[in-house]
Write an enzyme that holds these catalytic residues in place. Structure first.
Site, PDB file in Angstrom:
ATOM      1  N   ARG A 142       0.067   1.355  -6.172  1.00 48.88           N
ATOM      2  CA  ARG A 142      -0.323   2.768  -6.145  1.00 48.88           C
ATOM      3  C   ARG A 142       0.736   3.606  -6.866  1.00 48.88           C
ATOM      4  O   ARG A 142       1.935   3.390  -6.682  1.00 48.88           O
ATOM      5  CB  ARG A 142      -0.461   3.276  -4.703  1.00 48.88           C
ATOM      6  CG  ARG A 142      -1.731   2.803  -3.990  1.00 48.88           C
ATOM      7  CD  ARG A 142      -3.018   3.393  -4.606  1.00 48.88           C
ATOM      8  NE  ARG A 142      -4.222   2.904  -3.954  1.00 48.88           N
ATOM      9  CZ  ARG A 142      -4.938   1.866  -4.354  1.00 48.88           C
ATOM     10  NH1 ARG A 142      -4.570   1.173  -5.414  1.00 48.88           N
ATOM     11  NH2 ARG A 142      -6.035   1.516  -3.708  1.00 48.88           N
ATOM     12  N   GLU A 202      -3.555  10.183 -10.668  1.00 42.60           N
ATOM     13  CA  GLU A 202      -4.596   9.655 -11.565  1.00 42.60           C
ATOM     14  C   GLU A 202      -5.994   9.988 -11.048  1.00 42.60           C
ATOM     15  O   GLU A 202      -6.981   9.796 -11.769  1.00 42.60           O
ATOM     16  CB  GLU A 202      -4.438   8.132 -11.691  1.00 42.60           C
ATOM     17  CG  GLU A 202      -4.703   7.409 -10.384  1.00 42.60           C
ATOM     18  CD  GLU A 202      -4.526   5.904 -10.438  1.00 42.60           C
ATOM     19  OE1 GLU A 202      -3.549   5.423 -11.018  1.00 42.60           O
ATOM     20  OE2 GLU A 202      -5.381   5.203  -9.870  1.00 42.60           O
ATOM     21  N   HIS A 255      -5.928   1.739 -14.063  1.00 44.17           N
ATOM     22  CA  HIS A 255      -6.241   1.263 -12.709  1.00 44.17           C
ATOM     23  C   HIS A 255      -7.476   0.352 -12.726  1.00 44.17           C
ATOM     24  O   HIS A 255      -8.488   0.642 -12.092  1.00 44.17           O
ATOM     25  CB  HIS A 255      -6.463   2.449 -11.751  1.00 44.17           C
ATOM     26  CG  HIS A 255      -6.343   2.040 -10.312  1.00 44.17           C
ATOM     27  ND1 HIS A 255      -5.998   2.916  -9.323  1.00 44.17           N
ATOM     28  CD2 HIS A 255      -6.528   0.843  -9.691  1.00 44.17           C
ATOM     29  CE1 HIS A 255      -5.975   2.289  -8.161  1.00 44.17           C
ATOM     30  NE2 HIS A 255      -6.291   1.025  -8.360  1.00 44.17           N
ATOM     31  N   ASP A 271      -0.358  -0.160 -14.100  1.00 42.17           N
ATOM     32  CA  ASP A 271      -1.821  -0.051 -14.003  1.00 42.17           C
ATOM     33  C   ASP A 271      -2.192   1.193 -13.204  1.00 42.17           C
ATOM     34  O   ASP A 271      -3.350   1.604 -13.212  1.00 42.17           O
ATOM     35  CB  ASP A 271      -2.392  -1.302 -13.319  1.00 42.17           C
ATOM     36  CG  ASP A 271      -3.905  -1.318 -13.310  1.00 42.17           C
ATOM     37  OD1 ASP A 271      -4.498  -1.075 -14.392  1.00 42.17           O
ATOM     38  OD2 ASP A 271      -4.512  -1.540 -12.244  1.00 42.17           O
ATOM     39  N   ASN A 302       6.634   5.041   2.401  1.00 44.33           N
ATOM     40  CA  ASN A 302       7.147   4.470   1.141  1.00 44.33           C
ATOM     41  C   ASN A 302       6.786   5.309  -0.095  1.00 44.33           C
ATOM     42  O   ASN A 302       6.969   4.852  -1.218  1.00 44.33           O
ATOM     43  CB  ASN A 302       6.711   3.001   0.974  1.00 44.33           C
ATOM     44  CG  ASN A 302       5.206   2.859   0.841  1.00 44.33           C
ATOM     45  OD1 ASN A 302       4.492   3.823   0.576  1.00 44.33           O
ATOM     46  ND2 ASN A 302       4.707   1.638   1.001  1.00 44.33           N
ATOM     47  N   PRO A 325       0.850  -1.198   0.000  1.00 45.37           N
ATOM     48  CA  PRO A 325       0.000   0.000   0.000  1.00 45.37           C
ATOM     49  C   PRO A 325       0.884   1.246   0.000  1.00 45.37           C
ATOM     50  O   PRO A 325       2.063   1.165   0.351  1.00 45.37           O
ATOM     51  CB  PRO A 325      -0.758  -0.106   1.326  1.00 45.37           C
ATOM     52  CG  PRO A 325       0.124  -0.939   2.200  1.00 45.37           C
ATOM     53  CD  PRO A 325       0.865  -1.883   1.296  1.00 45.37           C
TER      54      PRO A 325
HETATM   55  P1  NAI Z   1      -2.358  -6.502   1.904  1.00 39.94           P
HETATM   56  O1  NAI Z   1      -2.666  -5.567   3.008  1.00 39.94           O
HETATM   57  O2  NAI Z   1      -2.844  -7.912   1.989  1.00 39.94           O
HETATM   58  O3  NAI Z   1      -0.755  -6.566   1.725  1.00 39.94           O
HETATM   59  C1  NAI Z   1       0.070  -5.453   1.708  1.00 39.94           C
HETATM   60  C2  NAI Z   1       1.462  -5.904   2.120  1.00 39.94           C
HETATM   61  O4  NAI Z   1       2.350  -4.799   1.937  1.00 39.94           O
HETATM   62  C3  NAI Z   1       1.567  -6.334   3.592  1.00 39.94           C
HETATM   63  O5  NAI Z   1       2.226  -7.565   3.698  1.00 39.94           O
HETATM   64  C4  NAI Z   1       2.371  -5.212   4.226  1.00 39.94           C
HETATM   65  O6  NAI Z   1       3.182  -5.641   5.330  1.00 39.94           O
HETATM   66  C5  NAI Z   1       3.221  -4.770   3.046  1.00 39.94           C
HETATM   67  N1  NAI Z   1       3.795  -3.445   3.196  1.00 39.94           N
HETATM   68  C6  NAI Z   1       3.264  -2.356   3.793  1.00 39.94           C
HETATM   69  N2  NAI Z   1       4.116  -1.317   3.706  1.00 39.94           N
HETATM   70  C7  NAI Z   1       5.210  -1.783   3.047  1.00 39.94           C
HETATM   71  C8  NAI Z   1       6.432  -1.198   2.659  1.00 39.94           C
HETATM   72  N3  NAI Z   1       6.717   0.078   2.939  1.00 39.94           N
HETATM   73  N4  NAI Z   1       7.307  -1.949   1.974  1.00 39.94           N
HETATM   74  C9  NAI Z   1       7.055  -3.248   1.715  1.00 39.94           C
HETATM   75  N5  NAI Z   1       5.913  -3.857   2.050  1.00 39.94           N
HETATM   76  C10 NAI Z   1       5.007  -3.135   2.720  1.00 39.94           C
HETATM   77  O7  NAI Z   1      -2.845  -5.797   0.582  1.00 39.94           O
HETATM   78  P2  NAI Z   1      -3.207  -6.468  -0.821  1.00 39.94           P
HETATM   79  O8  NAI Z   1      -4.648  -6.852  -0.841  1.00 39.94           O
HETATM   80  O9  NAI Z   1      -2.189  -7.488  -1.149  1.00 39.94           O
HETATM   81  O10 NAI Z   1      -3.059  -5.209  -1.792  1.00 39.94           O
HETATM   82  C11 NAI Z   1      -1.800  -4.627  -2.055  1.00 39.94           C
HETATM   83  C12 NAI Z   1      -1.998  -3.293  -2.734  1.00 39.94           C
HETATM   84  O11 NAI Z   1      -2.535  -3.500  -4.041  1.00 39.94           O
HETATM   85  C13 NAI Z   1      -3.057  -2.392  -2.075  1.00 39.94           C
HETATM   86  O12 NAI Z   1      -2.540  -1.679  -1.008  1.00 39.94           O
HETATM   87  C14 NAI Z   1      -3.454  -1.498  -3.186  1.00 39.94           C
HETATM   88  O13 NAI Z   1      -2.594  -0.385  -3.191  1.00 39.94           O
HETATM   89  C15 NAI Z   1      -3.208  -2.330  -4.432  1.00 39.94           C
HETATM   90  N6  NAI Z   1      -4.437  -2.707  -5.135  1.00 39.94           N
HETATM   91  C16 NAI Z   1      -4.539  -2.381  -6.451  1.00 39.94           C
HETATM   92  C17 NAI Z   1      -5.637  -2.725  -7.207  1.00 39.94           C
HETATM   93  C18 NAI Z   1      -5.705  -2.442  -8.672  1.00 39.94           C
HETATM   94  O14 NAI Z   1      -6.752  -2.627  -9.274  1.00 39.94           O
HETATM   95  N7  NAI Z   1      -4.631  -2.036  -9.314  1.00 39.94           N
HETATM   96  C19 NAI Z   1      -6.794  -3.382  -6.569  1.00 39.94           C
HETATM   97  C20 NAI Z   1      -6.573  -3.759  -5.187  1.00 39.94           C
HETATM   98  C21 NAI Z   1      -5.443  -3.390  -4.500  1.00 39.94           C
END
Ligand code: NAI
Length: 327
Positions: free
Chosen positions: A233, A262, A294, A257, A210, A205
């Site tokens: 993001r 955006e 996106h 994406d 970050n 996220p």
């Molecule tokens: P999640 O919460 O399951 O996993 C996020 C992971 O990132 C966690 O393991 C966390 O510890 C890690 N994290 C947090 N800060 C970090 C950092 N500074 N450096 C490295 N790792 C770090 O989230 P999920 O469901 O896996 O989603 C990930 C991201 O995908 C979301 O935050 C969102 O930004 C993005 N997303 C994009 C979509 C799209 O359509 N393009 C749709 C859904 C989510």
């Protein structure tokens, strides 16, 4: 049982709302517009409203509460567009509707493959019957090291997806995950990630810490020809540094994406508009950068899940049953 649904899209959601509304014995008011002060009265008599990512500040929540609404559900994972504190103060319960990680994870792997195989160039050529080979020689995943940043739900699914391709996989996260380690994927430091990875895919996220984690300094430490994939993001990558990296050839390609700034741009038809996002225009123009708007999440499973689960949450709430979607 009455629910007012805002931002209901006719081309994909309406039919599903009608189907699940009937199955769950609910009366639905389907409104194509975002909730606002003017159309809040549509929710009179509804215990629940069902929204997407439009902003729900205190003033608007107050109007809904005054109209008798008790529950706000959003057909998204994130709920930062809702002032949850104000909602609680107004006696409103807030809920979300998380969907599975596979849609985004599949899409990330598609962007990886498209980028290493120079698919944008290939598609552009076939469109104009240019069937030449020069400039479209690709690389094979078995020869590459893929680095996954963020090993949450999506990052872990990407790692699983990649296991069949024979590439070397490495990971970085603030917190190490046992499942990842058991799968034989080593966690490395960010410095090691920059040094080792041929492809870097982002699944963390965006936080204050970050923001622009991929900047000029990080790019300078990366392998020559590194490929960057971002389905997380836009703010994780400094667009200016990315553009310089592509221009100098340091970065071999990118699949994006998401891009910076955006907000307000995507999901509308801007064909005839002059846009004010220069970075997006420059990135779109490179032959080795694939940009999409996106929509990595956007699959049939996603639409069905958010429509169904947002309504199921409403039903649980109205029947005073345990509700797994409450936040
Ligand atoms: P999640 O919460 O399951 O996993 C996020 C992971 O990132 C966690 O393991 C966390 O510890 C890690 N994290 C947090 N800060 C970090 C950092 N500074 N450096 C490295 N790792 C770090 O989230 P999920 O469901 O896996 O989603 C990930 C991201 O995908 C979301 O935050 C969102 O930004 C993005 N997303 C994009 C979509 C799209 O359509 N393009 C749709 C859904 C989510």
């Amino acid at each position: 049982m009455k629910v007012t649904v805002y931002n209901c899209r006719s081309f994909d959601e309406k039919g599903l709302f009608e189907k699940y509304g009937k199955e769950l014995g609910m009366e639905l008011v389907l409104c194509p517009d975002a909730p606002n002060m003017e159309n809040a009265a549509l929710a009179k008599g509804s215990t629940c409203i069902d929204i997407i990512t439009s902003k729900m500040p205190k003033e608007l929540l107050k109007v809904f509460a005054e109209n008798g609404v008790k529950y706000v559900t959003t057909r998204t994972i994130g709920y930062d567009h809702i002032d949850v504190k104000a909602a609680k103060e107004l006696g409103l319960t807030v809920a979300n509707a998380p969907y599975g990680p596979c849609g985004v994870a599949d899409y990330a792997v598609m962007l990886i493959l498209m980028t290493i195989r120079k698919m944008k160039r290939i598609l552009e050529r076939t469109n104009i019957q240019d069937y030449s080979l020069q400039g479209i020689q690709g690389r094979e995943l078995k020869d590459l090291t893929v680095g996954v940043i963020g090993t949450g739900r999506i990052g872990r699914t990407v790692l699983k997806n990649l296991s069949g391709f024979g590439c070397k996989r490495i990971a970085y996260d603030l917190y190490e995950n046992d499942e990842v380690k058991k799968d034989g994927v080593p966690y490395v430091s960010l410095e090691e990630m920059w040094e080792m990875a041929d492809v870097i895919t982002l699944h963390a996220p965006l936080t204050e810490d970050n923001y622009h984690m991929i900047n000029q300094e990080a790019i300078a430490k990366m392998k020559d020809g590194v490929m960057l994939i971002n389905t997380a993001r836009g703010g994780l990558i400094d667009s200016e540094a990315l553009i310089c990296g592509i221009e100098s050839g340091k970065i071999g390609g990118a699949g994006l994406d998401v891009v910076e700034n955006e907000f307000g741009l995507y999901y509308y038809d801007h064909k005839s508009d002059i846009l004010n996002n220069r970075e997006l225009a420059v990135l779109r123009g490179f032959p080795n950068v694939t940009v999409s708007h996106h929509m990595a999440f956007y699959t049939d499973d996603y639409v069905e899940t958010v429509v169904r689960d947002s309504l199921l949450g409403c039903k649980c709430f109205m029947e005073n049953r345990e509700n797994p979607w409450e936040v």
